[in-house]
Enzyme design. Structure first.
Site, PDB file in Angstrom:
ATOM      1  N   PRO A  42       7.377  -9.969  42.843  1.00 30.82           N
ATOM      2  CA  PRO A  42       8.251 -10.361  43.953  1.00 30.82           C
ATOM      3  C   PRO A  42       8.908 -11.719  43.710  1.00 30.82           C
ATOM      4  O   PRO A  42       9.837 -12.096  44.407  1.00 30.82           O
ATOM      5  CB  PRO A  42       7.316 -10.404  45.162  1.00 30.82           C
ATOM      6  N   GLU A  95      -3.680  -9.600  43.047  1.00 33.70           N
ATOM      7  CA  GLU A  95      -2.874 -10.826  43.209  1.00 33.70           C
ATOM      8  C   GLU A  95      -1.827 -10.949  42.101  1.00 33.70           C
ATOM      9  O   GLU A  95      -1.013 -11.866  42.100  1.00 33.70           O
ATOM     10  CB  GLU A  95      -3.772 -12.065  43.202  1.00 33.70           C
ATOM     11  N   ARG A 128      20.053   6.500  34.223  1.00 37.44           N
ATOM     12  CA  ARG A 128      21.244   7.257  34.626  1.00 37.44           C
ATOM     13  C   ARG A 128      22.530   6.637  34.081  1.00 37.44           C
ATOM     14  O   ARG A 128      23.575   7.279  34.076  1.00 37.44           O
ATOM     15  CB  ARG A 128      21.303   7.446  36.147  1.00 37.44           C
ATOM     16  N   ASP A 188      30.548   4.630  41.367  1.00 45.40           N
ATOM     17  CA  ASP A 188      29.431   4.337  42.275  1.00 45.40           C
ATOM     18  C   ASP A 188      29.592   2.962  42.923  1.00 45.40           C
ATOM     19  O   ASP A 188      30.215   2.065  42.354  1.00 45.40           O
ATOM     20  CB  ASP A 188      28.110   4.333  41.501  1.00 45.40           C
TER      21      ASP A 188
HETATM   22  C1  LIG Z   1       0.258  -7.478  45.955  1.00 40.67           C
HETATM   23  S1  LIG Z   1       1.424  -7.809  44.686  1.00 40.67           S
HETATM   24  C2  LIG Z   1       1.042  -9.470  44.244  1.00 40.67           C
HETATM   25  C3  LIG Z   1       1.882 -10.474  44.949  1.00 40.67           C
HETATM   26  C4  LIG Z   1       1.585 -11.895  44.525  1.00 40.67           C
HETATM   27  N1  LIG Z   1       0.272 -12.288  44.941  1.00 40.67           N
HETATM   28  C5  LIG Z   1       2.618 -12.839  45.132  1.00 40.67           C
HETATM   29  O1  LIG Z   1       2.437 -13.241  46.277  1.00 40.67           O
HETATM   30  O2  LIG Z   1       3.647 -13.123  44.472  1.00 40.67           O
HETATM   31  C6  LIG Z   1       0.803  -6.880  43.345  1.00 40.67           C
HETATM   32  C7  LIG Z   1       1.826  -6.479  42.299  1.00 40.67           C
HETATM   33  O3  LIG Z   1       2.819  -5.650  42.868  1.00 40.67           O
HETATM   34  C8  LIG Z   1       4.042  -5.828  42.198  1.00 40.67           C
HETATM   35  N2  LIG Z   1       5.057  -6.169  43.216  1.00 40.67           N
HETATM   36  C9  LIG Z   1       4.850  -6.422  44.513  1.00 40.67           C
HETATM   37  N3  LIG Z   1       5.974  -6.671  45.175  1.00 40.67           N
HETATM   38  C10 LIG Z   1       6.962  -6.549  44.271  1.00 40.67           C
HETATM   39  C11 LIG Z   1       8.374  -6.695  44.333  1.00 40.67           C
HETATM   40  N4  LIG Z   1       9.001  -7.009  45.467  1.00 40.67           N
HETATM   41  N5  LIG Z   1       9.079  -6.512  43.201  1.00 40.67           N
HETATM   42  C12 LIG Z   1       8.461  -6.199  42.038  1.00 40.67           C
HETATM   43  N6  LIG Z   1       7.130  -6.052  41.914  1.00 40.67           N
HETATM   44  C13 LIG Z   1       6.383  -6.228  43.006  1.00 40.67           C
HETATM   45  C14 LIG Z   1       3.839  -6.913  41.159  1.00 40.67           C
HETATM   46  O4  LIG Z   1       3.657  -6.307  39.892  1.00 40.67           O
HETATM   47  C15 LIG Z   1       2.589  -7.595  41.642  1.00 40.67           C
HETATM   48  O5  LIG Z   1       1.857  -8.181  40.593  1.00 40.67           O
END
Ligand SMILES: C[S@@+](CC[C@H](N)C(=O)[O-])C[C@H]1O[C@@H](n2cnc3c(N)ncnc32)[C@H](O)[C@@H]1O
Length: 239
Positions: free
Chosen positions: A87, A114, A152, A167
């Site tokens: 994220p 995490e 795609r 698109d």
């Molecule tokens: C619960 S999340 C961890 C979030 C992290 N503790 C933080 O607050 O930045 C677990 C995993 O989900 C994936 N993930 C969660 N949200 C995401 C997003 N918006 N975009 C991409 N990957 C995401 C990532 O690979 C991440 O390591």
């Protein structure tokens, strides 16, 4: 294109990758997708891949060793884009998809808990991508979404009838509305111009609608319209 995906849930990919365009693209050799189960590279007899965080606190962290071990089985080089789904990454969009499709080899790292021990990021990762400003439980869904959006775009992946050139976002605008048969349903009619056979008028209508929809739905896109799209809008609006 080769895509390697490191995940603890390879079975999650079966549906999205086993159907439609992604299935066909793999069958036709347009993309070669390999799923690597991170647990296979764990040195723990119970295949554990997470551990408590140094410094304390809630939540577990994905251990680094299985990732370092998994990379021994992936044939990557300086040109490979190694993408951490997080994220905290750059928010994914069509521009990133257009950049990624130029690469020959992508590797996706799917985190859980995490996230992944930071040293994996420091050692391997070349790009961090986010699906948006929200937190998911794992990186699998983002890996699927990004793979779909990129594959795609590979020439030959989708047929003429599914062309992506018009698109939304490809030319900086949202796309015009679409209609198919019948010509009328419950009093709703197809716009006359689309039945006219006049290709110039149809193109003009589509460009105007595309611009109008973008102004109404996504005014933030208007200031970044590329020069060639602007020229096209000005040209058709003059006619
Ligand atoms: C619960 S999340 C961890 C979030 C992290 N503790 C933080 O607050 O930045 C677990 C995993 O989900 C994936 N993930 C969660 N949200 C995401 C997003 N918006 N975009 C991409 N990957 C995401 C990532 O690979 C991440 O390591």
């Amino acid at each position: 294109m080769i895509i390697d995906i490191l995940t603890i849930f390879p079975e999650m990919f079966e549906g999205p990758f086993g159907n439609s365009i992604l299935k066909r693209a793999q069958e036709n050799g347009i993309v070669n997708i390999a799923l690597h189960d991170i647990r296979d590279y764990s040195n723990n007899k119970h295949k554990k891949v997470d551990d408590y965080p140094y410094g304390g606190g809630a939540g577990m962290v994905m251990k680094p060793e299985p990732f370092f071990e998994a990379f021994k089985h992936i044939d990557y080089n300086d040109e490979t884009e190694i993408i951490l789904l997080t994220p905290q990454g750059e928010p994914f969009n069509q521009e990133i998809a257009n950049d990624l499709v130029k690469k020959k080899h992508l590797v996706f790292l799917c985190g859980h808990y995490e996230g992944i021990d930071y040293r994996v990021q420091e050692h391997f990762v070349t790009k961090e991508v986010s699906l948006g400003d929200f937190v998911l439980t794992g990186g699998e869904l983002p890996a699927m979404v990004i793979t779909d959006a990129v594959v795609r775009l590979i020439p030959g992946s989708i047929g003429k009838e599914e062309s992506f050139l018009n698109d939304s976002f490809q030319n900086g605008l949202l796309e015009h509305p679409h209609y198919t048969r019948p010509q009328e349903i419950h009093g709703y009619k197809v716009p006359d111009v689309l039945l006219s056979g006049n290709h110039q008028e149809i193109e003009k209508w589509r460009t105007e609608k595309s611009y109008e929809i973008t102004v109404n739905k996504r005014p933030d896109l208007i200031k970044n319209i590329p020069e060639d799209t602007l020229k096209k809008i000005k040209k058709v609006c003059k006619e």
